[in-house]
Design a protein around this motif. Structure first.
Motif, PDB file in Angstrom:
ATOM      1  N   LEU A 157       0.828  -1.208   0.000  1.00 33.13           N
ATOM      2  CA  LEU A 157       0.000   0.000   0.000  1.00 33.13           C
ATOM      3  C   LEU A 157       0.861   1.256   0.000  1.00 33.13           C
ATOM      4  N   PRO A 158       0.480   2.255  -0.821  1.00 35.93           N
ATOM      5  CA  PRO A 158       1.245   3.498  -0.838  1.00 35.93           C
ATOM      6  C   PRO A 158       1.045   4.308   0.448  1.00 35.93           C
ATOM      7  N   PHE A 159       2.009   5.154   0.762  1.00 35.64           N
ATOM      8  CA  PHE A 159       1.847   6.049   1.906  1.00 35.64           C
ATOM      9  C   PHE A 159       2.559   7.359   1.618  1.00 35.64           C
ATOM     10  N   SER A 160       2.496   8.307   2.558  1.00 30.59           N
ATOM     11  CA  SER A 160       3.184   9.578   2.332  1.00 30.59           C
ATOM     12  C   SER A 160       3.669  10.119   3.666  1.00 30.59           C
ATOM     13  N   LEU A 161       4.523  11.128   3.606  1.00 31.53           N
ATOM     14  CA  LEU A 161       5.039  11.743   4.831  1.00 31.53           C
ATOM     15  C   LEU A 161       4.322  13.065   5.062  1.00 31.53           C
ATOM     16  N   ASP A 162       3.608  13.158   6.153  1.00 31.35           N
ATOM     17  CA  ASP A 162       2.894  14.396   6.446  1.00 31.35           C
ATOM     18  C   ASP A 162       3.873  15.526   6.735  1.00 31.35           C
TER      19      ASP A 162
ATOM     20  N   ALA B  23      -5.094  11.808  -4.433  1.00 31.10           N
ATOM     21  CA  ALA B  23      -4.270  12.334  -3.336  1.00 31.10           C
ATOM     22  C   ALA B  23      -3.256  13.345  -3.866  1.00 31.10           C
ATOM     23  N   LEU B  24      -2.651  13.030  -5.030  1.00 39.36           N
ATOM     24  CA  LEU B  24      -1.676  13.956  -5.619  1.00 39.36           C
ATOM     25  C   LEU B  24      -2.332  15.280  -5.987  1.00 39.36           C
ATOM     26  N   THR B  25      -3.581  15.219  -6.473  1.00 37.08           N
ATOM     27  CA  THR B  25      -4.288  16.446  -6.853  1.00 37.08           C
ATOM     28  C   THR B  25      -4.412  17.371  -5.652  1.00 37.08           C
ATOM     29  N   VAL B  26      -4.839  16.813  -4.506  1.00 38.92           N
ATOM     30  CA  VAL B  26      -4.982  17.630  -3.301  1.00 38.92           C
ATOM     31  C   VAL B  26      -3.644  18.282  -2.962  1.00 38.92           C
ATOM     32  N   ARG B  27      -2.574  17.482  -2.999  1.00 42.91           N
ATOM     33  CA  ARG B  27      -1.270  17.990  -2.608  1.00 42.91           C
ATOM     34  C   ARG B  27      -0.791  19.076  -3.579  1.00 42.91           C
ATOM     35  N   GLN B  28      -0.888  18.792  -4.877  1.00 42.79           N
ATOM     36  CA  GLN B  28      -0.310  19.725  -5.839  1.00 42.79           C
ATOM     37  C   GLN B  28      -1.154  20.988  -6.009  1.00 42.79           C
ATOM     38  N   LEU B  29      -2.466  20.889  -5.751  1.00 38.11           N
ATOM     39  CA  LEU B  29      -3.298  22.109  -5.747  1.00 38.11           C
ATOM     40  C   LEU B  29      -2.768  23.064  -4.686  1.00 38.11           C
TER      41      LEU B  29
ATOM     42  N   ASP C  73      -5.612   9.103   3.573  1.00 39.83           N
ATOM     43  CA  ASP C  73      -4.442   8.916   4.435  1.00 39.83           C
ATOM     44  C   ASP C  73      -3.151   9.366   3.744  1.00 39.83           C
ATOM     45  N   LEU C  74      -3.184   9.434   2.410  1.00 43.84           N
ATOM     46  CA  LEU C  74      -2.004   9.879   1.664  1.00 43.84           C
ATOM     47  C   LEU C  74      -1.886  11.400   1.649  1.00 43.84           C
ATOM     48  N   CYS C  75      -2.942  12.085   2.099  1.00 38.90           N
ATOM     49  CA  CYS C  75      -2.929  13.550   2.037  1.00 38.90           C
ATOM     50  C   CYS C  75      -2.540  14.125   3.386  1.00 38.90           C
ATOM     51  N   ASP C  76      -2.070  15.344   3.332  1.00 43.36           N
ATOM     52  CA  ASP C  76      -1.728  16.075   4.530  1.00 43.36           C
ATOM     53  C   ASP C  76      -3.017  16.668   5.102  1.00 43.36           C
TER      54      ASP C  76
ATOM     55  N   TYR D  38     -23.675  11.652  -1.584  1.00 42.20           N
ATOM     56  CA  TYR D  38     -23.236  12.547  -0.517  1.00 42.20           C
ATOM     57  C   TYR D  38     -22.139  13.458  -1.047  1.00 42.20           C
ATOM     58  N   ILE D  39     -22.139  14.707  -0.633  1.00 46.25           N
ATOM     59  CA  ILE D  39     -20.946  15.525  -0.804  1.00 46.25           C
ATOM     60  C   ILE D  39     -20.411  15.745   0.603  1.00 46.25           C
ATOM     61  N   LEU D  40     -19.174  15.268   0.834  1.00 46.65           N
ATOM     62  CA  LEU D  40     -18.609  15.345   2.178  1.00 46.65           C
ATOM     63  C   LEU D  40     -17.573  16.452   2.218  1.00 46.65           C
ATOM     64  N   VAL D  41     -17.366  17.011   3.404  1.00 48.43           N
ATOM     65  CA  VAL D  41     -16.321  18.014   3.518  1.00 48.43           C
ATOM     66  C   VAL D  41     -15.358  17.600   4.629  1.00 48.43           C
ATOM     67  N   PHE D  42     -14.061  17.804   4.391  1.00 49.72           N
ATOM     68  CA  PHE D  42     -13.043  17.432   5.365  1.00 49.72           C
ATOM     69  C   PHE D  42     -12.796  18.584   6.331  1.00 49.72           C
ATOM     70  N   ASP D  43     -12.610  18.271   7.611  1.00 49.47           N
ATOM     71  CA  ASP D  43     -12.138  19.302   8.532  1.00 49.47           C
ATOM     72  C   ASP D  43     -10.616  19.174   8.632  1.00 49.47           C
ATOM     73  N   GLY D  44     -10.001  19.892   9.560  1.00 46.99           N
ATOM     74  CA  GLY D  44      -8.538  19.898   9.628  1.00 46.99           C
ATOM     75  C   GLY D  44      -7.950  18.628  10.213  1.00 46.99           C
ATOM     76  N   GLU D  45      -8.800  17.655  10.599  1.00 48.93           N
ATOM     77  CA  GLU D  45      -8.256  16.439  11.206  1.00 48.93           C
ATOM     78  C   GLU D  45      -8.640  15.191  10.430  1.00 48.93           C
ATOM     79  N   LYS D  46      -8.850  15.357   9.147  1.00 51.76           N
ATOM     80  CA  LYS D  46      -9.152  14.234   8.265  1.00 51.76           C
ATOM     81  C   LYS D  46     -10.476  13.554   8.590  1.00 51.76           C
ATOM     82  N   SER D  47     -11.358  14.192   9.369  1.00 47.76           N
ATOM     83  CA  SER D  47     -12.652  13.546   9.509  1.00 47.76           C
ATOM     84  C   SER D  47     -13.653  14.301   8.641  1.00 47.76           C
ATOM     85  N   MET D  48     -14.676  13.551   8.224  1.00 47.44           N
ATOM     86  CA  MET D  48     -15.580  14.102   7.226  1.00 47.44           C
ATOM     87  C   MET D  48     -16.953  14.353   7.816  1.00 47.44           C
ATOM     88  N   SER D  49     -17.659  15.327   7.270  1.00 43.67           N
ATOM     89  CA  SER D  49     -19.058  15.493   7.626  1.00 43.67           C
ATOM     90  C   SER D  49     -19.815  15.774   6.343  1.00 43.67           C
ATOM     91  N   VAL D  50     -21.122  15.571   6.389  1.00 39.64           N
ATOM     92  CA  VAL D  50     -21.920  15.717   5.181  1.00 39.64           C
ATOM     93  C   VAL D  50     -22.132  17.200   4.889  1.00 39.64           C
TER      94      VAL D  50
END
Lengths: 288, 393
Positions: free
Chosen positions: A119-124, B251-257, B280-283, B379-391
């Motif tokens: 599984l891929p992962f990343s560094l925060d 995940a790359l899209t989120v990061r590179q945006l 989980d791959l995103c910051d 559903y359209i979900l929105v992320f908060d600053g701790e990777k949890s989602m709400s509708v």
């Protein structure tokens, strides 16, 4: 205009990555006359070792993790030189050596899969963020890539020109028999070269961690494009490799402004084919 | 030369060893079905056979395990309550399709050879297009959670879909963008495979209808550097950005945006982004404020969903994800259709399925249209600053 500047910086950063890849396999080619077909797997291994083991499992701060990765990869390079490159480069035909490095690549990939999982992962937060200059936004990782790559290319040139070991390495790449007659220990020299090459691979791996995910396929495309930039610049010629890499990075990113971005990768390989057909010696090779 | 031979032998042996070991590693995950055994059946009549084409092995095995667990749990619950049609239990005819097209064709043939009344699966769009003519010829209805909009082009009356079609996702996202951000210009990044092209096409025609300007850039699965696509999008100055990509690229899209300073433009991601293996791959910081569109969300504030999450966790000691929710629903839908048909005749069940109206699934109600599409709960979900989602919608 700002888009152009932004693209230029991205292009140069990617170009430097390609240039480093070209350098890393060119020095092995020069020292042993072998093409290291597992070079992109060395990059993969370095990135996983850094992100997976030293940062995530052991929780080391990035600077120390980078040092540890460099040391481990250097040792790994030395070991693979004694086990694979040295014995294989003495054989009558290069074919055995080529197969040997291909298999080494497979072993590394499978080992990575076994050790760190599929599984891929990343560094925060590693090298995250961007600088804003006026309306131009430059990502921090790209700036660091450009700085580190410049530093490595310059110090490698100095190393080859001014140190005794560097000079000995150049002797070995010119003529192995003559070098050993002059008292240069060829096998240790080759081991050192492969070690340095592995270190460069590790650095490439670490540098792309913030822009790519850490996954099994992360290095295959930069590996191929690094190969292409070596050919474009002039095979076996270090300044050519750097020029070829940067040219490829910039052409690729500006080309994708004109043609649909999906064909970005094609562009690099079309460029490679054009060079093979029209100027197989590469941009800088004929000066020699 | 002897030294060389020795070396090659060692190399070959070790590569063999590595390959075998990695094969073992793959299969190790499958036997992880823990938890106590399920409820006892109280249904005593002649059982009704339900085919299940399940990817127990192969690249999709992780999803296959959940699919099997979900259907098993649902059948246990139904049978414990006395089964269907006055005491007839449901019996699962489980066949491995290995997650491949040829595997699915073999599996479906085997299932049909067992005289099933109705069938569930196969799961992926490519497997469904390989097998749906076999179902049509045999006259047996089947339920799937495949998402390609192309599947309905076959006009197969035996095809029933309980997931939201990719063709419906784009328009729902456009509606959201107009409502929430009053968007006049929408840009999208899409994967140039079956899924992305279909989603891009559907979104484009819907935007034309709504009088919204639309601009899209393609990418290839496996692309690492999306700078040129995103820079082109940036210079077009959109109000909202969509992306129709798979896990790694999402995940790359989120990061590179974020790296390109485009955080201030609202971004609605694909259903891949709503799954933990992707986000989980995103910051966490870069993810904050990003939207994801999905047809499944483990919404703990919804009582029906919460009860299902708990039951599934009690039975298997695993968390529910999309596969589990979809196929749990499929199993209950089968029972409901048999009850409404009042018989185990496949043709009667097909008719009952096509008349499905207001069926209460864990994620909302299902209504069958004339193409066999049942689900429009997006559903359209929105992320908060701790990777949890709400509708968000």
């Amino acid at each position: 205009m700002q888009v152009l500047i932004q693209l230029l910086i991205t292009g140069i950063a990617m170009g430097f990555i390609y240039a480093l890849v070209a350098i890393e396999y060119t020095i092995i080619w020069n020292a042993t006359g072998l093409l290291n077909f597992s070079h992109d797997k060395f990059i993969l291994f370095g990135a996983y070792m850094f992100a997976g083991t030293y940062v995530l499992s052991l929780g080391l701060p990035p600077v120390i993790a980078v040092l540890c990765t460099i040391i481990t990869m250097f040792l790994f390079g030395i070991v693979s030189a004694f086990v694979i490159f040295n014995p294989l480069s003495r054989l009558s035909t290069n074919l055995f050596a080529v197969i040997g490095t291909v298999i080494l690549g497979r072993i590394i990939t499978e080992a990575v899969r076994l050790i760190w999982g599929p599984l891929p992962f990343s560094l925060d937060g590693f090298l995250k963020g961007s600088y804003k200059i006026g309306s131009v936004v430059v990502s921090r990782s790209h700036v660091i890539i450009i700085l580190v790559c410049t530093l490595i290319t310059v110090s490698l040139q100095l190393f080859f020109k001014f140190t005794k070991t560097g000079k000995a390495m150049r002797c070995v790449s010119e003529n192995k028999t003559a070098a050993s007659l002059m008292g240069v220990n060829v096998s240790i020299n080759i081991a050192l070269t492969v070690g340095i090459s592995a270190v460069i691979c590790a650095i490439i791996g670490i540098l792309v961690v913030p822009i790519f995910n850490v996954e099994l396929q992360m290095s295959s495309m930069i590996g191929l494009k690094g190969f292409a930039s070596g050919v474009i610049g002039g095979f076996g010629h270090l300044p050519g490799a750097i020029l070829g890499g940067i040219l490829l990075g910039v052409v690729e990113i500006f080309g994708s402004m004109i043609i649909p971005s999906v064909y970005k990768d094609c562009l690099s390989f079309i460029l490679l084919i054009i060079f093979l057909l029209i100027k197989p010696s590469g941009l800088l090779r004929d000066r020699k | 030369m002897r030294r060389f031979k020795k070396l090659i032998t060692v190399l070959l042996a070790s590569s063999l060893l590595v390959t075998t070991l990695s094969a073992c590693g793959n299969s190790a995950g499958e036997s992880k079905t823990t938890g106590e055994s399920g409820a006892k059946s109280t249904a005593t009549g002649k059982s009704i056979k339900v085919g299940v084409s399940n990817m127990m092995t192969g690249p999709m095995a992780a999803g296959g395990i959940r699919m099997k667990q979900a259907i098993t749990l649902a059948f246990e619950e139904i049978n414990a309550k006395g089964g269907v049609l006055d005491g007839r239990p449901l019996e699962m005819v489980l066949v491995d399709d290995a997650g491949t097209q040829t595997g699915a064709v073999n599996a479906v043939n085997k299932i049909l050879g067992d005289n099933v009344a109705v069938s569930i699966g196969p799961h992926t769009s490519s497997m469904v297009s390989a097998t749906q003519e076999i179902y049509r010829k045999a006259g047996v209805p089947f339920i799937t959670a495949a998402t390609s909009p192309k599947l309905v082009e076959a006009e197969n009356p035996y095809f029933f879909r309980i997931s939201v079609s990719d063709g419906a996702v784009g328009p729902a996202m456009v509606d959201f963008a107009i409502e929430k951000y009053n968007a006049k210009k929408i840009a999208a990044l899409y994967d140039t495979d079956d899924y992305g092209v279909a989603a891009d096409g559907a979104t484009k025609s819907f935007c034309d209808e709504k009088g919204v300007e639309y601009y899209s850039e393609g990418l290839t699965t496996g692309d690492k550097d999306l700078t040129s696509q995103l820079s082109k999008i940036k210079s077009w100055e959109p109000d909202v950005i969509f992306d129709f990509t798979h896990d790694a690229e999402a995940a790359l899209t989120v990061r590179q945006l974020s790296e390109l300073g485009m955080d201030d433009i609202p971004h609605v991601g694909p259903n891949a982004l709503a799954m933990s293996q992707t986000y989980d791959l995103c910051d966490a910081e870069q993810l904050e404020g990003t939207y994801a569109s999905t047809d499944f969300f483990a919404d703990e504030t919804n009582e029906t969903m919460k009860a299902f999450l708990d039951r599934f966790h009690d039975r298997w000691n695993e968390d529910v994800e999309r596969y589990a929710a979809m196929y749990y629903t499929a199993a209950y839908l089968v029972a409901d259709a048999i009850e409404r048909a009042g018989s185990d005749n496949p043709e009667e069940i097909r008719k009952a399925l096509s008349e499905t109206k207001d069926f209460e699934a864990v994620f909302g109600s299902l209504n069958c249209n004339d193409k066999g599409e049942m689900n429009t709960n997006l559903y359209i979900l929105v992320f908060d600053g701790e990777k949890s989602m709400s509708v968000a919608q």
